[in-house]
Design a protein around this motif. Structure first.
Motif: not given
Length: 344
Positions: A74-84
């Motif tokens: 997906f080009g993004i990490t799970p932590a980055e999704v949660l951050f957003v």
């Protein structure tokens, strides 16, 4: 037919459940990004509902997923999704990197311009900055329990009340409350004339901001704008204590000098003892600005920034959250407006 089959949801029930969770998470994160701020998401019925539902029902599952395979797809990490999502519907309250887990709970942000800074641009020395030093990042770090030290060459020694009054028209009520709560402190960055003093090793006066806080600092971020000699000099302060902060990051300027500055900074950091590096490529404006390359989902669609996770959770360009050697990190490519991260 093969492409069409690959796009269909999996038939295996556990895989289908994960497929739906991931799709819902990415949909909600993109909605937060498009609206551009936590306030805008809170005012939007669909965004607010999606955010709250995901955070309540699925966030624990997402954070447990391996970062590498998720990033590869997906080009993004799970932590980055949660951050957003946490910035969009809970004002950054989710405990992604809580200070309670750390012995050192201090974070310093060093800038040539004034801090907190504008999210609308970068590098002019007038209070503008990159994504790791913006208003939403400040809110995120303080709400995780960290104590912030904002170090600036632009009048950082004035009284806190004067700073708050000056910043009042420009930043949110939430940030002003954090500034007034005692969780954020200010310090002055010495002028560029202190470079020789720092390099020679006799730097108590020039590095006072660092020496006074060093024992409590976990992470220091340096904003390298177009003209930031005092910030470049301040990198030398990391050599003045036997135990430097665990993490360091640098915002590179929007100029051809970015690679040269990054190489010099990396050499200095290696000499201090930093052995692990990563590069992030968070564009400095929204995707319509065309600055710094393609923006990730952390970027706001309105030219601002929601911030980003730090340290181990910072998303490395092309490698999830993986740390590399300095040679490997530079091989992945540095460009003007990118960010360089280092860890002991």
């Amino acid at each position: 037919s093969q492409l069409r089959a690959a796009q269909l949801p999996p038939s295996d029930r556990p895989a289908l459940k994960q497929f739906c969770r991931t799709g819902f998470a990415l949909k909600a994160a993109l909605l937060v990004r498009r609206l551009g701020s936590a306030a805008a998401c809170a005012d939007d019925e669909a965004c607010s509902a999606d955010c709250e539902f995901f955070m309540d029902a699925y966030s624990r599952h997402l954070i447990m997923l391996p970062s590498g395979p998720f990033f590869a797809e997906f080009g993004i990490t799970p932590a980055e999704v949660l951050f957003v999502l946490s910035q969009g519907c809970r004002g950054g309250a989710v405990a992604l990197q809580p200070a309670t887990r750390e012995d050192a709970r201090g974070i310093a942000i060093v800038s040539q311009g004034s801090l907190p800074c504008s999210l609308s641009g970068f590098g002019d020395g007038g209070g503008r900055c990159g994504p790791y030093a913006g208003e939403f990042q400040l809110q995120y770090l303080v709400r995780q329990g960290f104590l912030l030290l904002l170090v600036s060459a632009a009048g950082g020694g004035r009284e806190l009340s004067e700073h708050i009054e000056k910043l009042r028209p420009r930043i949110s009520t939430a940030t002003l409350q954090l500034l007034g709560s005692g969780r954020v402190q200010f310090a002055s960055l010495p002028p560029a004339a202190a470079v020789e003093t720092i390099v020679s090793g006799s730097a108590p006066a020039a590095c006072g901001w660092y020496l006074e806080a060093a024992a409590q600092l976990r992470y220091v971020h340096f904003e390298l704008g177009e003209e930031s000699p005092a910030v470049i000099a301040a990198l030398g302060c990391l050599r003045t204590t036997p135990q430097p902060p665990r993490f360091v990051s640098l915002q590179l300027p929007l100029s051809q000098a970015a690679s040269e500055l990054a190489a010099a900074a990396a050499e200095s950091l290696v000499a201090v003892g930093y052995t692990r590096f990563k590069v992030t490529r968070l564009a400095l404006g929204g995707p319509e600005d065309g600055v710094g390359g393609a923006a990730t989902a952390i970027g706001s669609g309105r030219g601002g920034w929601l911030g980003a996770p730090i340290g181990d959770l910072a998303g490395s360009a092309g490698a999830g959250a993986e740390w590399k050697t300095v040679a490997q990190a530079f091989a992945s490519g540095l460009w003007a407006g990118g960010q360089l991260h280092a860890a002991l």
